[in-house]
Design a protein around this motif. Structure first.
Motif, short mmCIF file in Angstrom:
data_model
loop_
_atom_site.label_atom_id
_atom_site.label_comp_id
_atom_site.label_asym_id
_atom_site.label_seq_id
_atom_site.Cartn_x
_atom_site.Cartn_y
_atom_site.Cartn_z
N ILE A 71 0.84 -1.18 0.00
CA ILE A 71 0.00 0.00 0.00
C ILE A 71 0.88 1.24 0.00
CG2 ILE A 71 -1.60 1.34 1.40
CD1 ILE A 71 -2.83 -1.32 2.34
N SER A 72 0.61 2.16 -0.92
CA SER A 72 1.39 3.40 -0.95
C SER A 72 0.64 4.55 -0.30
CB SER A 72 1.78 3.77 -2.38
OG SER A 72 0.66 3.75 -3.23
N GLU A 73 -0.67 4.52 -0.32
CA GLU A 73 -1.46 5.54 0.35
C GLU A 73 -2.84 4.96 0.64
OE1 GLU A 73 -1.50 9.27 -1.73
OE2 GLU A 73 -2.63 10.29 -0.15
N LYS A 74 -3.45 5.39 1.73
CA LYS A 74 -4.81 4.98 2.03
C LYS A 74 -5.56 6.12 2.68
CE LYS A 74 -3.55 2.77 6.40
NZ LYS A 74 -3.55 1.51 7.19
N SER A 75 -6.88 6.09 2.51
CA SER A 75 -7.70 7.14 3.09
C SER A 75 -8.18 6.70 4.48
CB SER A 75 -8.90 7.42 2.18
OG SER A 75 -9.83 6.35 2.25
N GLU A 76 -8.86 7.63 5.15
CA GLU A 76 -9.38 7.31 6.49
C GLU A 76 -10.51 6.30 6.41
OE1 GLU A 76 -9.25 10.24 5.09
OE2 GLU A 76 -11.27 11.08 4.95
N ILE A 77 -11.10 6.15 5.23
CA ILE A 77 -12.15 5.15 5.06
C ILE A 77 -11.56 3.75 5.15
CG2 ILE A 77 -13.91 4.25 3.48
CD1 ILE A 77 -13.89 7.01 2.12
N PHE A 78 -10.36 3.60 4.66
CA PHE A 78 -9.70 2.29 4.55
C PHE A 78 -9.18 1.89 5.93
CE2 PHE A 78 -8.11 -0.85 1.60
CZ PHE A 78 -7.02 -1.42 2.25
N ASP A 79 -10.09 1.37 6.76
CA ASP A 79 -9.69 0.98 8.11
C ASP A 79 -9.35 -0.51 8.16
OD1 ASP A 79 -13.16 1.16 9.23
OD2 ASP A 79 -12.10 -0.39 8.11
N ASP A 80 -9.27 -1.05 9.35
CA ASP A 80 -8.78 -2.43 9.52
C ASP A 80 -9.69 -3.49 8.89
OD1 ASP A 80 -7.38 -1.84 12.83
OD2 ASP A 80 -6.63 -1.43 10.80
N GLN A 81 -10.92 -3.14 8.54
CA GLN A 81 -11.78 -4.15 7.93
C GLN A 81 -11.45 -4.35 6.45
OE1 GLN A 81 -15.71 -1.34 7.07
NE2 GLN A 81 -15.92 -3.52 7.03
N PHE A 82 -10.66 -3.44 5.89
CA PHE A 82 -10.30 -3.53 4.48
C PHE A 82 -8.87 -4.05 4.33
CE2 PHE A 82 -13.79 -1.31 2.46
CZ PHE A 82 -14.29 -0.46 3.45
N SER A 83 -8.64 -4.78 3.26
CA SER A 83 -7.28 -5.16 2.91
C SER A 83 -7.22 -5.34 1.39
CB SER A 83 -6.83 -6.44 3.62
OG SER A 83 -7.65 -7.53 3.24
N VAL A 84 -6.02 -5.19 0.85
CA VAL A 84 -5.82 -5.38 -0.58
C VAL A 84 -4.63 -6.30 -0.78
CG1 VAL A 84 -6.84 -3.22 -1.40
CG2 VAL A 84 -4.44 -3.27 -0.71
N GLU A 85 -4.66 -7.01 -1.89
CA GLU A 85 -3.49 -7.78 -2.27
C GLU A 85 -3.50 -8.06 -3.76
OE1 GLU A 85 -3.19 -11.48 -0.22
OE2 GLU A 85 -5.03 -12.29 -1.09
N ARG A 86 -2.32 -8.45 -4.23
CA ARG A 86 -2.16 -8.84 -5.63
C ARG A 86 -1.60 -10.25 -5.60
NH1 ARG A 86 1.00 -6.82 -10.42
NH2 ARG A 86 -0.57 -6.92 -12.08
#
Lengths: 108, 114
Positions: free
Chosen positions: B54-69
């Motif tokens: 992750i290079s940047e995240k907003s305040e919406i993107f809290d611990d319930q969210f995750s991303v991967e490739r």
């Protein structure tokens, strides 16, 4: 990131030229100006991007005055299918910050 | 013309369930993004991803969210325990490299949490 101000909505008729102006008084030196179009329930679609003066592509022109504190998207000869929300974005970097956009309604 | 694809187009889930939204960015692109748009509201940035982190995240993107490739082609957004207010369109976007490049958006996934 620079804040942008656009009209909430505009109405036009088929075949007319539409100009949507966006103000961005605190634009930074590195910022580019980009316009996107969005139809209901679809992802935003890139229209045009510029830094200064005038940029033209096959769908639109973008006019940017020397002070860069505003920009105008020009859509030549609109059709009913150009009814959409148009977003002006200003920035340089990693993310896009969308405002409320301008709802353009084209009537027959 | 190359395009970003997203699956599913519509996901319905029960509150508290986990969902995974999938995106296939344009093949030579290096930067990936997730945005969301609650019905009738503006498009909001969630997260950007580069070089497998992750290079940047907003305040919406809290611990319930995750991303991967996970496999070099798919880019996923996981919402661990969905809430009613997570109902929205979720858009994936990608760019080839330079910050001035156009961000290409996918068609979106409509998430409905019941």
């Amino acid at each position: 990131l620079a804040k942008t101000t656009q009209p909430i909505s505009m109405d036009s008729y088929e075949g007319q030229e539409v100009n949507i102006t966006c103000s961005h008084n605190n634009i930074a030196t590195n910022d580019y100006i980009t316009w996107y179009q969005q139809f209901p329930s679809q992802g935003p679609r890139f229209i045009i991007q510029g830094y200064k003066t005038k940029v033209t592509n096959e769908v639109a022109s973008l006019f940017i005055p020397a002070d860069r504190k505003s920009s105008t998207l020009s859509l030549p000869r609109v059709s009913l299918s150009d009814t959409a929300v148009y977003y002006c974005l200003v920035g340089y970097g990693n993310k896009l910050v969308f405002g409320a956009g301008t709802i353009l309604r084209v009537k027959s | 013309e190359p395009e970003v694809t997203q699956t599913p187009s519509h996901q319905v889930t029960q509150m508290g369930q986990e969902v995974i939204l999938r995106c296939v960015p344009i093949s030579n692109h290096l930067y990936f993004y997730w945005y969301r748009q609650i019905l009738g509201q503006k498009v909001e940035f969630l997260v950007s991803f580069y070089n497998n982190e992750i290079s940047e995240k907003s305040e919406i993107f809290d611990d319930q969210f995750s991303v991967e490739r996970p496999d070099g082609s798919n880019f996923t957004l996981k919402i661990r325990s969905t809430k009613l207010e997570d109902s929205a369109m979720y858009f994936c976007a990608s760019i080839s490299g330079a910050f001035t490049d156009t961000q290409y958006f996918g068609p979106g996934t409509r998430l409905t949490v019941l």
